[in-house]
Motif scaffolding. Sequence first.
Motif, mmCIF file in Angstrom:
data_model
loop_
_atom_site.group_PDB
_atom_site.id
_atom_site.type_symbol
_atom_site.label_atom_id
_atom_site.label_comp_id
_atom_site.label_asym_id
_atom_site.label_seq_id
_atom_site.Cartn_x
_atom_site.Cartn_y
_atom_site.Cartn_z
ATOM 1 N N GLN A 62 -6.369 38.552 28.640
ATOM 2 C CA GLN A 62 -6.680 39.974 28.473
ATOM 3 C C GLN A 62 -8.158 40.243 28.730
ATOM 4 N N ALA A 63 -9.019 39.366 28.237
ATOM 5 C CA ALA A 63 -10.461 39.555 28.409
ATOM 6 C C ALA A 63 -10.862 39.524 29.877
ATOM 7 N N HIS A 64 -10.134 38.755 30.671
ATOM 8 C CA HIS A 64 -10.440 38.639 32.102
ATOM 9 C C HIS A 64 -9.517 39.506 32.956
ATOM 10 N N ARG A 65 -8.698 40.305 32.302
ATOM 11 C CA ARG A 65 -7.726 41.153 32.999
ATOM 12 C C ARG A 65 -6.858 40.330 33.949
ATOM 13 N N ALA A 66 -6.461 39.173 33.458
ATOM 14 C CA ALA A 66 -5.646 38.258 34.258
ATOM 15 C C ALA A 66 -4.172 38.489 33.954
ATOM 16 N N ARG A 67 -3.355 38.283 34.951
ATOM 17 C CA ARG A 67 -1.905 38.385 34.793
ATOM 18 C C ARG A 67 -1.337 36.992 34.589
ATOM 19 N N ILE A 68 -0.522 36.809 33.563
ATOM 20 C CA ILE A 68 0.102 35.520 33.288
ATOM 21 C C ILE A 68 1.502 35.512 33.884
ATOM 22 N N LEU A 69 1.766 34.535 34.732
ATOM 23 C CA LEU A 69 3.077 34.383 35.348
ATOM 24 C C LEU A 69 3.611 32.983 35.070
ATOM 25 N N LEU A 70 4.874 32.899 34.705
ATOM 26 C CA LEU A 70 5.548 31.610 34.626
ATOM 27 C C LEU A 70 6.014 31.238 36.032
ATOM 28 N N VAL A 71 5.917 29.955 36.363
ATOM 29 C CA VAL A 71 6.307 29.502 37.701
ATOM 30 C C VAL A 71 7.158 28.245 37.596
ATOM 31 N N ARG A 72 7.890 28.002 38.672
ATOM 32 C CA ARG A 72 8.654 26.758 38.805
ATOM 33 C C ARG A 72 8.886 26.531 40.296
ATOM 34 N N ARG A 73 9.123 25.292 40.654
ATOM 35 C CA ARG A 73 9.454 24.988 42.034
ATOM 36 C C ARG A 73 10.874 25.484 42.326
ATOM 37 N N LEU A 129 3.912 32.960 45.918
ATOM 38 C CA LEU A 129 4.787 33.222 44.778
ATOM 39 C C LEU A 129 5.950 34.113 45.207
ATOM 40 N N VAL A 130 7.155 33.720 44.823
ATOM 41 C CA VAL A 130 8.345 34.521 45.091
ATOM 42 C C VAL A 130 8.946 34.925 43.752
ATOM 43 N N CYS A 131 9.030 36.214 43.493
ATOM 44 C CA CYS A 131 9.617 36.653 42.228
ATOM 45 C C CYS A 131 11.112 36.343 42.234
ATOM 46 N N ALA A 132 11.542 35.564 41.239
ATOM 47 C CA ALA A 132 12.950 35.186 41.106
ATOM 48 C C ALA A 132 13.382 35.317 39.647
ATOM 49 N N HIS A 133 12.865 36.339 38.982
ATOM 50 C CA HIS A 133 13.019 36.510 37.538
ATOM 51 C C HIS A 133 14.312 37.274 37.233
ATOM 52 N N GLY A 134 15.434 36.576 37.322
ATOM 53 C CA GLY A 134 16.716 37.220 37.177
ATOM 54 C C GLY A 134 16.986 37.811 35.814
ATOM 55 N N THR A 135 16.423 37.234 34.747
ATOM 56 C CA THR A 135 16.639 37.805 33.420
ATOM 57 C C THR A 135 15.864 39.105 33.236
ATOM 58 N N HIS A 136 14.891 39.358 34.092
ATOM 59 C CA HIS A 136 14.178 40.643 34.063
ATOM 60 C C HIS A 136 14.901 41.677 34.917
ATOM 61 N N ASP A 137 15.318 41.279 36.127
ATOM 62 C CA ASP A 137 16.035 42.186 37.011
ATOM 63 C C ASP A 137 16.912 41.351 37.939
ATOM 64 N N ALA A 138 18.172 41.736 38.066
ATOM 65 C CA ALA A 138 19.117 40.935 38.851
ATOM 66 C C ALA A 138 18.688 40.801 40.300
ATOM 67 N N VAL A 159 4.776 26.889 47.773
ATOM 68 C CA VAL A 159 5.724 27.895 47.299
ATOM 69 C C VAL A 159 6.180 27.611 45.874
ATOM 70 N N TRP A 160 6.141 28.667 45.061
ATOM 71 C CA TRP A 160 6.657 28.637 43.694
ATOM 72 C C TRP A 160 7.484 29.899 43.454
ATOM 73 N N GLU A 161 8.520 29.760 42.638
ATOM 74 C CA GLU A 161 9.168 30.946 42.077
ATOM 75 C C GLU A 161 8.356 31.402 40.878
ATOM 76 N N CYS A 162 8.384 32.714 40.593
ATOM 77 C CA CYS A 162 7.589 33.227 39.480
ATOM 78 C C CYS A 162 8.333 34.335 38.746
ATOM 79 N N THR A 163 7.789 34.685 37.587
ATOM 80 C CA THR A 163 8.327 35.791 36.805
ATOM 81 C C THR A 163 7.867 37.127 37.389
ATOM 82 N N HIS A 164 8.231 38.187 36.711
ATOM 83 C CA HIS A 164 8.115 39.570 37.185
ATOM 84 C C HIS A 164 6.733 39.900 37.744
#
Length: 300
Positions: A62-73, A129-138, A159-164
């Motif tokens: 938050q202090a650095h205005r950074a976005r946190i994303l979960l990733v996986r191969r 990063l490729v958004c593949a966050h199915g639990t957020h949006d199908a 290449v990584w898959e990532c959250t929203h």
Amino acid sequence: MTAPGRFFCADAARERGDAFAGTAPYGTVWVLIEYRRGWPANGYDGLALDPGTKALVYSAAQAHRARILLVRRPGRRLPGEGGRWAVLRHDGSGGLRQQWGGWRRDEDLARIAAALDSPGEPGLPPVVLVCAHGTHDACCAVRGRPVSAVLSTYWPDLVWECTHVGGDRFAANVVVVPDGVYYGNLDAASAVTVVREHLADRVHAAHLRGYTTLHPPQQAAVAGVLARFGPAGRYAYDVVDTVRDQRGWRIRVSDRADGARALDVEVRARRTPPRRLTCRGPADSSALVYDVASIREGRA
């Protein structure tokens, strides 16, 4: 690709022809955390991590205005705990910096806070990063996973898959960081072309949502310039002046290849009628669209 009778926001957006230039969220710092288990719908916020470590990382981001994303191969999930983490930064001078580490215990993630305070290392290849966050949006899973699968066959280390990442209806969404470039409305074939061109420093307007270092009207202006004059490098154009008036914005874009050339772009904003914009959100919402009204060539 999609089940008949079920609503998919990306299908609906394509049928409507939703405009997406100017839809990249503003940001210059990203925190990536490899997380191999299932992703909660709200991403990092929903993880059952050590509370103290989780709060420390969140506060530092938050202090650095950074976005946190979960990733996986892409592909089959690997067993075991932990993985890698990274802090990626696009600094004010246009420098691209990264710092990577690993974690096995939750407490290891506390090193992210220190990494956010350090400049990082230049010269590393970008992360795709490729958004593949199915639990957020199908649509992020239905459209994102085939894209991540094919991209990983060409660039397995990048290449990584990532959250929203935002803009579910523009799935498949690809974000190149720390370059800070959003692409949308991709499929397996177009994604390979877009990423190949990006890595060769040729950004095309056709799938460009915007540069995260610019604000939405400025993103739309640069996309309009690319659409008019053809693909160009990520830093081929600079936004040097933005003036708001009663009708919209007057944005001056300079050409780095020809320092004396300037492009004056007029951008207008309009609201769409209320529509259902996401798979999970049943309520209709209005979207803000940025249209390029004119582009005039001049001299700086």
